[in-house]
Each structure stands twice: as structure tokens, then as C-alpha cells.
Design a protein around this motif. Structure first.
Motif: not given
Lengths: 364, 364
Positions: B123-125, B138-140, B149-152, B167-170
Motif C-alpha cells: 500500500a505504501i509503495a 490513502t496507504a492505510a 489488520s494491515a492497516v495497523r 476506520c483508519l489507523s493512527s
């Protein structure tokens, strides 16, 4: 045994019971008042029972207890509690002491709580020996303060223990109601002593965040289970019973520190029963399981499916024949090979097949 | 690899994360919106990570995916979902296809879900390759629709995945906040493939009578856990984490048919940790455990206790030395002999010691 002329005695036999909706949690430790209603099956006294003789005579100078013919140096505090209650209830003041002789026709390693049958037979023998009023209610009360779920062994058939009012038990359906009903008890070996259920249920009550949610499901489940038994609807019966067993073990797991009664064999049997029930794809549930505070499963089944289920057990839990170069002597039952679970030799020590019993018997 | 002049590529590494408050249950299967907030620790990329290179050029005629250097014949549907979302978000319409090359620096048998680090690095790439707006959000989003759980794993340190709003992460606290914090991963051998967590959590949602009660405990627990981490209060931290792990496994058990991830070794480690924490009787919790959807424990500990804990593990999980006539080569550590649990040789395959990581890195 006392030889005094005023010696009187009563003998009673009572069977263990297996809970279909589990008792877990006391709202009063002293009187053993349960947090929730429970429902059980009393087993057939012909297959297994506790056998208890209670005697009294004016010349006795203390209470004595013989288990398996061996005098015990100390009476358990809960047995003392039962005897003190008897003395309180016998008004004439003449009854001072008793002698208790008890033994079980089933071994402690059978996975069955022998305290239920032991205290039920003791309670009934005492109630009859002293001609107490309201014999069954009194026996139920005495059995309960001795060992909570013993209250359910006071009756035969399907027995409900109420968590309200007097918190006594009653027969919901007699044994004859579901005559084709059978119980298959599997004893897996190397099953170590479980955590004491008295301590564990207290810890669940104090620490489990899911315990109250379990309690709130009991009434509806009880109504549904009684309806299923009334209609002899095995599919509905099986699902409720298996779900209550799992829910009980779930709140044990949710206890801090966790209480874990099931082991690898328990897990295997759970998967086996679900796979077996789904094997024919005809929506007919053949077998249900339940687990008490230990790893050994109690399976419920109708007579027509017993033979096949026993073959299934032999297939998946064969006994290795040491003389035949460790070859597994399982039935080569093609039918079961579609179940993709490992065959695990030498784990099943014993199988007990029994049925619903009609309740305690007074022998003399 | 394409040799076109307009070929561009980005490489990213991201680590797995371990949940302290577990994610279990999706209220939207397609978008992977969770039923409850969860909180995790992202592991150190120096010890383990997924390494993903994404390339694009105008001459590509399809998406391609290489895992460990081997071209995969078919892209997983969730990877397709991520790529379709990228195409939807890149407005110029020129980006048609990508080539993905990924590998992990940790084996699949490490007990860690590699899908979290894999989708986070992907996602980040992708987000960087295509210069998408709001890069981290966006990556999240992309990581989440790939594998919940990849969002974490998009952030380092202690990371919260919200079940509300987007429903994103921080990141709640960065890795440096608790620098003496360590993670000890135990890999027990013969751990079979667990039930797919996607199927299992759906079944829990549909059948568990305790699931809603679990959800209602999350917010308070989350507040308490964040407070414990803020204060580096290990005692409080440990209790919340162990209780949430057990509660998660409790709702799995309460599922019909039951989902059971823990095995005999898991049970042994649970008892060992509680006995070890109580050994000195000084109310200091040294170790906490948590279990995901599998039997291998993740233990949390402060640096000062690591050496002793590793000796404890060596004492209770020794490796039998085949050359020395099957003698157990355990440390004869007198201190641990007060713990009345069996020594179980040859069950512990590997120990991974790591720490909190500072999050994904873009390499090129």
C-alpha cells in the motif's frame, strides 16, 4: 457397625447427573444458591451409582464415615454441614450422631463427578432415616448444601435446578419420556486432575467480563431446550446442548487467570462430532457432546445411531496392538475415511454406554 | 523487470504487528470495516519485515506478482481489489498495470501473519509510486481493504485502528515512548494451520451469544490500556492484554461449531507465565502473553527481565540432546523448581526476541 438394640439404618443408591445447561457460579457460597438455572440428565442406577448406608443409635459418640469400607479420619466440612442441618431439623433432640458408609459402583477416573451421586444418596438416606417432613424437598436441600449439583440427582429423568425461590430441583420429564435416548461417555487417558470447580467458578464470577452475558442467555435457552426435549427434537436438542457446553468453557477461558478444561482429545472429539454430523449432508444431527469441568466428553445419541457411532470411535481412536508391530487395529470403515481428521491411537481408555435413569432408590 | 524508459518503481519495507486488543469481526466484509477498535504494536523492521517493490510502465500489458522471485499465476482477489482502487484513484488514466515483487525476511512458520506486513508495504509503495494525495491515509485505506489488520502496520509504535469514521489507523505512542519494552515470540512446533480467521470471525459474529458482550467491553479497555502505556505501567498493561487475549479466545470457543486456536503448549505457557509472575510474591508482573488466531504465544516483557525469562523458557522447554542418551539438557535453575508445572522437552522450536519498531521505510 453398631450392635445397639435401638440402631436404625437406611440404604440408598443415587446416580450421577450430566448437565445439559451448566451450573456455573454461586450467588451464595454457604447455601450454594446458583446464579443460573441448570438442567441435567440423571444416569441409570443400573450402570453407575453411589451406594450409601446411614445408621444411628443412641450409643454413638461421634459421626463416622467409611468410604469404600475405610474409615475416614476427618469428615469433609460440607458433610459436617449436612449433618448439622439434620440435627437442627430433628426436633426431639435424641438424634446425636450417625455412621455413614458409602461406595461408588463407578471409578473416580470415569470423568463423572461422584460428589453428586454421593451427596444425593446421603441426603435421601438421612431424610428417610429421620422421617423428616417434605422428604424430597428436604433431601434436595441437604444434597444441595453438600454439593450444589447433587440437588439434580435427587430425581430421575430430565431434572431442572432452579436459581429462584427455594433453589430446589424438579423432574421436568421422566426417563421414559425419551426411551431411545443414550449417553456415551468417553474416557480419554492421562487426564489430569482439573482445577477445583468451586475455586474456578468463584474466579469466573469475580473476573470474567462475559459471565453476566452468559447468565442473560440462560432463560431463553432453558425454554428452548425443554421444548426440544418435549418434542424429542434431537437436532434442536443437540445444538442447544453443544452451544451451552462451549459457552460454559468460553466463560472459563474468559476467567483471569484463564481456566482451561479441554485438551487436544476434547478438541479432536468436538471436530469429529461436527464432521460426523455433516457427513451424510442430510441435516440430521446424530450426536451431541457436552463437557463438564474436565476433558472427557459426554455424548448424546439415539439408540438407532449407537452402533455406527461406536464404529466411528473405533476408527478414529483405535487401540494399537503391541504384538502386531504397532499396527493400528482400526476398522477399515470406508465410510469414515471422508472425514479429514487424524486417527489418534491409544488415547481412548474406556467407553461407557448408558441411558437415562429413573432416579434414586431406597434399598432398605 | 521492464526496461522501458518510462518505468518507475518504489520499494518499501513494513513489519508485522501484534494486537494487544484484538480485532475480531467485520461489520462490512467488502471494505473490511471492523466491529471494534483494536490496538497493536508494530515490530522492528530490523528483525522482520516484508520487502515490496512496485513498478509501472506504459508498456505493461497486465498486472504481475512475484513472491520470493517466483511469478504467481494468479493475483489474489484482495490484491486485485487494492490495484483496482489505485486505478480508480489515479485520475490521468495513464497508469494501467503494475509489477509487484515481494518477499518476507521472516518465515511463514514464525507464527506471524505476514499478510499485514505484505499489504502495508504494498500500500505504501503504491501510494508513493503514484503520488496519491494524503499519502498515509490513502496507504492505510489500501492496506485495510487488502488485509484488515494491515492497516495497523502503516505506522510504527503503538497503533490504534478505529472502528468509527474512516476506520483508519493512527500512532498512539511512538516506539521511543517505551524503549525498554521487548517482545518474545515463542514458536511451538507441529503447529498446524489454523482455521482461516476470515471464516472464523464471520462465524463468531453469526453464532456467538457472547460476542456483543465482548464488543461492549472494548472502549473502556482501550482507554485503560492507553493510560497504562502512557504511564508505562506494566502491571496494568499486562493484565489488560492477557484478559483481552483470553476474551478473544473465549468468543472463538463460544462460536458454533467452536473455533479453538490454543493447544496444550499454549495452555502450558499460560500457566507458566502466571506461576512465574507470582513466584516472587512481590506483585510485580514480569511477563504478559497474547495469542492471535494460532497456538504460538507473543510475550511482552521489559529488558531487565529478558535474561531471566529466557532461562525460564530453557528450563521448562529444554531441547533433548539426542547424543546424550535423551538426557534433558535444561538449566538446573533451582529458582524455577518451585513452579509445579511439567518440564516439556522438544516442544519449543524457536524463540524470536524483538522490540517495537518505528514503522515502514521507503527504500527507493
Amino acid at each position: 457397625m453398631s450392635s445397639d438394640s435401638d440402631c436404625r439404618s437406611v440404604t440408598c443408591q443415587a446416580s450421577p447427573n450430566i448437565a445439559l445447561i451448566k451450573y456455573w457460579g454461586k450467588r451464595n457460597e454457604e447455601l450454594i444458591l446458583p446464579d443460573n438455572d441448570s438442567l441435567s440428565i440423571t444416569l441409570d442406577t443400573n450402570d453407575m451409582h453411589s451406594y450409601t448406608t446411614v445408621s444411628t443409635s443412641s450409643s454413638m459418640t461421634c459421626d463416622t464415615f467409611y468410604f469404600d469400607g475405610v474409615q475416614q479420619t476427618k469428615l469433609a466440612s460440607r458433610m459436617q454441614k449436612v449433618l448439622n442441618e439434620i440435627r437442627r431439623r430433628t426436633k426431639d433432640g435424641k438424634i446425636k450422631f450417625v455412621e455413614i458408609r458409602s461406595h461408588n459402583t463407578f471409578p473416580a477416573s470415569s470423568g463423572l463427578a461422584s460428589s453428586a451421586s454421593a451427596y444425593a444418596s446421603l441426603a435421601i438416606a438421612l431424610t428417610n432415616l429421620f422421617n423428616l417432613d417434605d422428604a424430597q424437598s428436604t433431601a434436595a436441600y441437604l444434597a444441595r448444601i453438600g454439593s450444589g449439583s447433587a440437588v439434580r440427582s435427587i430425581y430421575g429423568g430430565f431434572v431442572r435446578w432452579s436459581s429462584e425461590g427455594e433453589c430446589l430441583s424438579s423432574c421436568v420429564f421422566p426417563a421414559e419420556h425419551w426411551s431411545e435416548f443414550r449417553i456415551v461417555i468417553l474416557i480419554f487417558n492421562s487426564s489430569k486432575k482439573a482445577v477445583s470447580s468451586t475455586d474456578a467458578m468463584q474466579r469466573t464470577r469475580q473476573t470474567s467480563t462475559l459471565f453476566q452475558a452468559r447468565l442473560s442467555t440462560i432463560n431463553e435457552k432453558m425454554t428452548q431446550l425443554i421444548e426440544a426435549i418435549k418434542n424429542k427434537d434431537f437436532n434442536a436438542f443437540a445444538k442447544i446442548v453443544m452451544m451451552d457446553s462451549s459457552q460454559f468453557h468460553a466463560v472459563c477461558m474468559d476467567t483471569y487467570p484463564p481456566v482451561i478444561y479441554l485438551n487436544e482429545q476434547s478438541k479432536h472429539l468436538i471436530h469429529l462430532v461436527h464432521a460426523y454430523n455433516q457427513m451424510d449432508g442430510d441435516q440430521t444431527t446424530k450426536v451431541a457432546y457436552t463437557f463438564d469441568a474436565g476433558p472427557n466428553p459426554f455424548c448424546f445419541i439415539r439408540q438407532e445411531h449407537v452402533d455406527e457411532f461406536l464404529r466411528l470411535l473405533k476408527y478414529f481412536y483405535p487401540t494399537v496392538n503391541a504384538d502386531a508391530d504397532k499396527q493400528v487395529s482400526s476398522d477399515a470403515d470406508e465410510k469414515f475415511s471422508s472425514i479429514t481428521l487424524p486417527v489418534t491411537p491409544n488415547v481412548l481408555e474406556r467407553i461407557v454406554l448408558t441411558k437415562i435413569g429413573s432416579g434414586p432408590k431406597i434399598i432398605s
